[in-house]
Design an enzyme around this catalytic site. Structure first.
Site, PDB file in Angstrom:
ATOM      1  CG  ASP A  46      -1.807   1.182   1.327  1.00  0.00           C
ATOM      2  OD1 ASP A  46      -2.679   1.308   0.466  1.00  0.00           O
ATOM      3  OD2 ASP A  46      -1.626   1.990   2.255  1.00  0.00           O
ATOM      4  CD  GLU A  68      -2.425   2.412  -3.431  1.00  0.00           C
ATOM      5  OE1 GLU A  68      -3.375   3.192  -3.603  1.00  0.00           O
ATOM      6  OE2 GLU A  68      -1.958   2.151  -2.309  1.00  0.00           O
TER       7      GLU A  68
END
Length: 770
Positions: A431, A484
């Site tokens: 993330d 990401e």
């Protein structure tokens, strides 16, 4: 040393122990060799009397130096196999002496590797381990706190009083203590005293299980002993190239997929799983499903939809449901909200038995400030940078790991290996990588520090990510490591030995934004924005991209996918079907968030359920059938995935017809030479005689049509396929005259076995699917 000096020394040691200021209790406690022979000293706060039980003897112990230090002479070396009988507060009990077990737990090589950041299995030493020492069962506690004045184990066995079980400091700031008799399931924490006298109660950074929130103690839990049945899956995974496989991911949050009524069993009387309960039928007092229940409900659902993987939003332990799991406090533990570590292992094992891989979100970019967590762990900025200009994400209220510290990098890198080794996961999605790569991420001028070269790049984080991915693929060559990363940072998916970050996939955030911007437009205006749907091909081969429509796009006032679309309900459904169909035929692996597969209407709410009641209505069933069929088509046609990251795998036929908002292209597969024709019409107007060039003459079977009536479409199509004609267009000598349904995408496949006469009577008013 004279007797008075020894007396003074022991008095001081007793005071230090009583005040939790002692860092070397083994120096005075347990078996001690003196000039006159062996002495055993026992530390028993508030005890009234202690009797030594050694061999067949009972020896009354005295406390000549401090009322809580009891001692007795024993002559020969006693070893560790003695016990003491303690009378305290009118209660008598017997126990082994923790300070009798003196050998180092972490060996010299362990400490060396940890200090240089290369102990990939450090969790096998750190944490709380159920073991036997010298034939005595108990728990070995080990924690890293180099700046602490003292560290103690807190638990029910000592009434959470840090005076009872002070730990021994070893080289490198590591603290150890074996406590006999402690069993699995025991709650515990560490009490850490700083040199300034401050006291902190911390959960175990390496704890393998934690209490269910809002409680936050660690729980003694075993690691080994689970009976895995996925050896064939694991062997096949690690002997295959993941990038040459179809990957279609169902991203989800376990706690809000669906709840159960407080008294609801999850199996029907015949033993089969119950279907998801519509939100409208939920009873008050709904509860979270367990890992066991999710295995019975979720896995059949995902398998029926045809997804290859489940991606779980962070299931590492976290204190606040509203963080969605992204503010982690228990890095080495699956959250107890849904059950035990072994129950999560069983969930993963069941996924593998059903042919489904498991990806988890991994969050090494930041951690919360909760008092029981890593923040200011030993009274110093141990895991985080001390300077908030490089150590804090103010917008998120979280802290940033100090990636320059070897032991901190080791904590994270080993954690990655831990999840793959202990829980057999198949991939990670990292993330907020951009927040790690840039020192000025979401920071105004003057509130960030440059790197050593005066730049904005976080070189420490770069080296950490390279190390993490290098180690991951060294141990698990078939793993997925997905970034990401929302910027144009170069070589995210290139190997580390080439200077890349070492991921093997990256979310294509540019494609996602372009697509949503395009589909939110009224179709009449799309002719002026053709570049939105074609631009991604210009850069799609610069990285190994995964197309993702994630949870971030359906929260915070953004609307769910269906309600991003313009027009009336019919157009909303058709646009949704067209977007998903384009996603599945565009180069790149696929990820969608739960609820998109059936056209959820309301935004995702972490506290609620998906709108399962919508499946009572045909348009929503139609979207679900579309996703089912897209996954079947995707997995059955290697041209849609085999050469995702090779330019051979894609070729435009025509991307310039902005007046009609139509695009056409080929997907190709090199090993067999097969290819597909894809044609999309992104306006509500159908085109009855639209011509598309094709590379070979012959019959083209219409193998997919998003406008089919089974999906809720208008049921226009090409009678199952069309024959080519010698009509030069798009630089091809042959072409197809097609009926393009409104807001649709169709896929055609050349069939060399069918003659040109097979479809001589084809018309343009029938669907492929019906």
């Amino acid at each position: 040393m004279g007797g008075a000096a020894v007396l003074d020394w022991m008095v001081q040691d007793g005071e230090r122990l009583a005040e939790c200021r002692h860092d070397h209790p083994f120096a005075v406690l347990g078996p001690q060799q003196l000039a006159s022979g062996w002495l055993i000293r026992v530390w028993m706060p508030e005890a009234e009397s202690v009797t030594l039980l050694i061999g067949n003897r009972e020896v009354a112990m005295t406390s000549p130096h401090h009322p809580w230090i009891f001692e007795a002479s024993v002559g020969d070396a006693p070893g560790s196999n003695y016990r003491v009988r303690v009378q305290r507060g009118g209660i008598t009990h017997e126990q082994h002496d923790p300070w009798a077990f003196r050998g180092d737990w972490m060996g010299e090589m362990d400490r060396h590797l940890f200090a240089e950041g290369n102990h990939h299995h450090i969790w096998q030493r750190m944490g709380a381990h159920v073991v036997e020492r010298d034939g005595v069962a108990g728990v070995m506690f080990c924690v890293w706190a180099p700046h602490a004045l003292s560290v103690s184990v807190l638990a029910d066995l000592n009434a959470w009083d840090g005076r009872h079980h002070p730990m021994q400091q070893r080289t490198g700031g590591i603290w150890e203590l074996f406590i006999p008799g402690v069993q699995e399931g025991t709650l515990y924490k560490y009490e850490i005293r700083s040199p300034e006298g401050h006291c902190y109660q911390k959960a175990d950074p390496y704890g393998f299980q934690h209490e269910v929130r809002p409680a936050n103690s660690s729980v003694v839990s075993h690691l080994d002993g689970f009976d895995w049945s996925d050896a064939e899956w694991m062997q096949k995974r690690d002997s295959s190239n993941a990038l040459e496989q179809p990957i279609s991911v169902y991203e989800m949050h376990l706690g809000s997929w669906i709840h159960a009524a407080a008294d609801e069993p999850w199996l029907q009387p015949d033993g089969t799983p119950r279907a998801p309960v519509p939100a409208a039928d939920m009873k008050p007092g709904a509860r979270l499903l367990t890992y066991v229940e999710l295995a019975d409900r979720l896995i059949p659902y995902v398998k029926a939809r045809g997804f290859t993987h489940i991606e779980l939003m962070p299931i590492t332990e976290h204190p606040f449901d509203g963080s969605w799991g992204y503010q982690v406090t228990g890095w080495y533990a699956p959250t107890s909200r849904y059950g035990t570590p072994d129950e999560f292992r069983a969930f993963v094992d069941r996924c593998h038995s059903e042919g489904i891989g498991v990806i988890i979100d991994w969050v090494p970019g930041h951690f919360p400030k909760d008092s029981h967590g890593l923040a200011f762990f030993d009274g110093t900025h141990l895991y985080e940078h001390g300077d908030p200009r490089i150590g804090e994400h103010k917008e998120w209220g979280t802290l940033i790991f100090n990636y320059s510290r070897n032991e901190v990098r080791n904590f994270l890198v080993a954690n990655l290996v831990f999840w793959f080794e202990q829980f057999h996961i198949d991939g990670i999605r990292v993330d907020a990588v951009a927040s790690m790569l840039y020192r000025d991420y979401l920071r105004p001028d003057g509130e960030w520090l440059t790197n050593e070269n005066g730049g904005r790049e976080n070189t420490e984080a770069v080296r950490f990510l390279q190390q993490a991915n290098h180690v991951l693929f060294q141990h698990f060559p078939g793993a997925l490591s997905i970034a990401e990363e929302s910027t144009t940072w170069p070589m995210v998916t290139q190997p580390t030995d080439m200077g890349g970050l070492g991921f093997n996939l990256k979310w294509n955030m540019g494609w996602m934004h372009d697509m949503l911007d395009y589909f939110e437009l009224d179709p009449w205006f799309r002719q002026f924005h053709q570049n939105n749907i074609t631009f991604s091909i210009w850069y799609t081969y610069t990285e190994n991209f995964m197309l993702a429509l994630s949870h971030d796009e359906v929260v915070h006032g953004k609307s769910h996918l269906l309600h991003k679309m313009p027009g009336d309900d019919w157009q909303k459904y058709a646009n949704t079907r067209a977007l998903l169909s384009y996603m599945w035929t565009h180069p790149g692996k696929k990820t969608i968030f739960m609820g998109m597969e059936f056209g959820q209407r309301s935004e995702w709410n972490v506290w609620g359920d998906l709108q399962w009641d919508l499946l009572n209505y045909e348009p929503h069933k139609g979207v679900q059938r579309l996703v089912d069929d897209l996954n079947v088509l995707y997995k059955s046609e290697p041209a849609l995935w085999r050469d995702d990251f090779d330019q051979f795998g894609f070729q435009w036929i025509d991307c310039n017809d902005n007046r009609h908002s139509v695009i056409s292209f080929m997907r190709r597969e090199s090993s067999s030479g097969t290819w597909l024709i894809v044609v999309a019409n992104f306006t509500p107007q159908s085109h009855a005689q639209y011509r598309v060039g094709v590379p070979l003459a012959g019959f083209y079977e219409e193998i997919f049509n998003s406008d089919a009536s089974r999906y809720g479409g208008s049921n226009l199509g090409n009678m199952g396929g069309k024959c080519s004609e010698e009509w030069n267009i798009h630089e091809y000598e042959n072409s197809l005259e097609l009926c393009l349904p409104p807001l649709s995408l169709m896929v055609f496949k050349h069939d060399p076995k069918r003659s040109l006469l097979d479809s001589a009577d084809s018309t343009n008013d029938q669907p492929v699917a019906d």
